[in-house]
Write a protein that holds these residues in place. Structure first.
Motif, PDB file in Angstrom:
ATOM      1  N   ARG A 227      95.794  39.955  41.488  1.00 14.84           N
ATOM      2  CA  ARG A 227      94.456  39.521  41.884  1.00 14.84           C
ATOM      3  C   ARG A 227      94.557  38.747  43.194  1.00 14.84           C
ATOM      4  NH1 ARG A 227      91.835  37.108  36.211  1.00 14.84           N
ATOM      5  NH2 ARG A 227      91.970  39.070  34.997  1.00 14.84           N
ATOM      6  N   TYR A 234      86.328  37.744  45.130  1.00 16.82           N
ATOM      7  CA  TYR A 234      87.328  38.046  44.121  1.00 16.82           C
ATOM      8  C   TYR A 234      87.755  39.496  44.316  1.00 16.82           C
ATOM      9  CZ  TYR A 234      85.690  33.855  41.637  1.00 16.82           C
ATOM     10  OH  TYR A 234      85.352  32.569  41.291  1.00 16.82           O
ATOM     11  N   MET A 235      89.075  39.752  44.221  1.00 13.63           N
ATOM     12  CA  MET A 235      89.603  41.093  44.448  1.00 13.63           C
ATOM     13  C   MET A 235      90.705  41.410  43.434  1.00 13.63           C
ATOM     14  SD  MET A 235      89.984  40.715  48.586  1.00 13.63           S
ATOM     15  CE  MET A 235      89.877  38.919  48.661  1.00 13.63           C
ATOM     16  N   VAL A 236      90.821  42.681  43.088  1.00 19.17           N
ATOM     17  CA  VAL A 236      91.918  43.158  42.239  1.00 19.17           C
ATOM     18  C   VAL A 236      92.519  44.389  42.900  1.00 19.17           C
ATOM     19  CG1 VAL A 236      92.602  44.072  39.997  1.00 19.17           C
ATOM     20  CG2 VAL A 236      90.884  42.274  40.124  1.00 19.17           C
ATOM     21  N   TYR A 251      88.778  48.525  39.713  1.00 18.27           N
ATOM     22  CA  TYR A 251      87.436  48.155  39.261  1.00 18.27           C
ATOM     23  C   TYR A 251      87.435  47.695  37.800  1.00 18.27           C
ATOM     24  CZ  TYR A 251      84.119  49.121  43.054  1.00 18.27           C
ATOM     25  OH  TYR A 251      83.357  49.064  44.200  1.00 18.27           O
ATOM     26  N   LEU A 254      88.714  44.238  37.690  1.00 19.38           N
ATOM     27  CA  LEU A 254      87.746  43.294  38.240  1.00 19.38           C
ATOM     28  C   LEU A 254      86.665  42.983  37.215  1.00 19.38           C
ATOM     29  CD1 LEU A 254      86.886  41.565  40.603  1.00 19.38           C
ATOM     30  CD2 LEU A 254      85.801  43.587  41.639  1.00 19.38           C
ATOM     31  N   TRP A 257      88.050  40.365  35.013  1.00 14.42           N
ATOM     32  CA  TRP A 257      87.966  39.053  35.660  1.00 14.42           C
ATOM     33  C   TRP A 257      86.548  38.492  35.560  1.00 14.42           C
ATOM     34  CZ3 TRP A 257      90.331  38.092  41.229  1.00 14.42           C
ATOM     35  CH2 TRP A 257      90.480  36.703  41.422  1.00 14.42           C
ATOM     36  N   LYS A 293      86.473  44.664  45.128  1.00 17.95           N
ATOM     37  CA  LYS A 293      86.095  43.283  45.410  1.00 17.95           C
ATOM     38  C   LYS A 293      84.615  43.048  45.142  1.00 17.95           C
ATOM     39  CE  LYS A 293      87.306  43.144  49.838  1.00 17.95           C
ATOM     40  NZ  LYS A 293      87.394  42.593  51.226  1.00 17.95           N
TER      41      LYS A 293
END
Length: 302
Positions: A227, A234-236, A251, A254, A257, A293
């Motif tokens: 992450r 916020y990004m994965v 996705y 995310l 999260w 994101k």
């Protein structure tokens, strides 16, 4: 601030089978020195990577994180990336790259020609000629922790991190990595002075660097994939082949999260459908890396 340099041979895999080169405590900030993707062996445009290189992407590490246990999350805040020389290297390499015949995407076409570019770094700009002149935008091409069992090549991104080639792994951002072995066994390297999305030819603006990172731990909280958190997003990162599987991983994780932030799963799915963003980190490595994101102004609504 303590400096960490590789005392002997560099590692070309992510794994738990080498002796740590240093131990770092949570909360500690250290400066880590890295070699470029060519182990600093390319210095002029007449050099040929195919004749000089043995292994790509030397890693500084493993670094043992005191107190890290499987099921924790390692926090790496990237404070600064400083070049340790005044030039970067890029190249075309036969049978490698996003638009080239490779051993995975096999064709009858002839390999592309081998060619090297040297970019002089001056006043925050990397320049080869008037067309090939780009701003200094440093980030870590490789960063990760040891997998639980196998050793994974430093050219391969996966759920441990590795060679993701994601430009958001940059100063000012925080990287969260899974801990799967005691001590985490952190590695990094392959600093890029800049790169477009996809790393199209497979070689960015490669440079050696001094990387300042502050480490921390989130105890008893596990994550499945790397992450990234910036001041606004916020990004994965998901890494897989085919590319759509990397997008699905990014996705889906995310959404996980967002659930941790209090979202309903299906509302999160709907929100990312409408406002989520997706880009390609690399389209050239054994696995492709994609980044999903969401802007915090949407994610943090009560």
């Amino acid at each position: 601030m303590r400096e960490i340099r590789q005392p002997g041979a560099y590692s070309y895999v992510y794994g738990k089978y080498e002796e740590p080169i240093a131990t770092v405590k949570p909360g500690e900030t250290v400066a880590i020195y890295t070699k470029d993707a060519f182990t600093d062996q390319i210095s002029k445009e007449t050099d040929r990577p195919s004749q000089i290189m043995s292994n790509p992407n030397p890693q500084t590490g493993p670094i043992y994180i005191e107190g890290a246990e499987p099921g924790d999350t390692l926090v790496a805040r990237i404070i600064e990336i400083e070049p340790t020389r005044d030039y970067a290297v890029s190249a075309l390499i036969p049978n490698f790259g996003g638009l080239s015949n490779t051993n995975i995407t096999r064709t009858l076409n002839e390999p592309i020609p081998e060619k090297v570019w040297i970019y002089k770094l001056e006043d925050g700009v990397l320049t080869n000629n008037k067309r090939l002149s780009f701003p200094w935008r440093p980030f870590l091409g490789t960063i990760g922790t040891a997998p639980a069992l196998e050793a994974i090549s430093s050219i391969t991104p996966y759920d441990h991190g590795g060679n993701m080639d994601v430009p958001d792994v940059k100063p000012g951002n925080t990287i969260y990595l899974p801990v799967r072995v005691p001590g985490a066994y952190f590695f990094t390297g392959d600093v890029h002075g800049g790169q477009g999305q996809g790393e199209l030819c497979g070689v960015a603006l490669e440079i050696s660097a001094k990387v300042t990172i502050q480490f921390d731990l989130i105890k008893n909280k596990s994550i499945n994939w790397p992450r990234i958190e910036s001041d606004t997003e916020y990004m994965v990162v998901g890494s897989a082949r085919p590319m759509e599987d990397a997008a699905r991983i990014a996705y889906a994780e995310l959404i996980v999260w967002l659930e941790e932030l209090g979202w309903d799963k299906w509302e999160a799915y709907q929100a990312l459908t409408q406002i989520g963003e997706l880009y390609v980190g690399n389209m050239v490595d054994p696995n492709y890396s994609l980044v999903a994101k969401i802007d915090k102004k949407y994610a943090l609504i009560d």
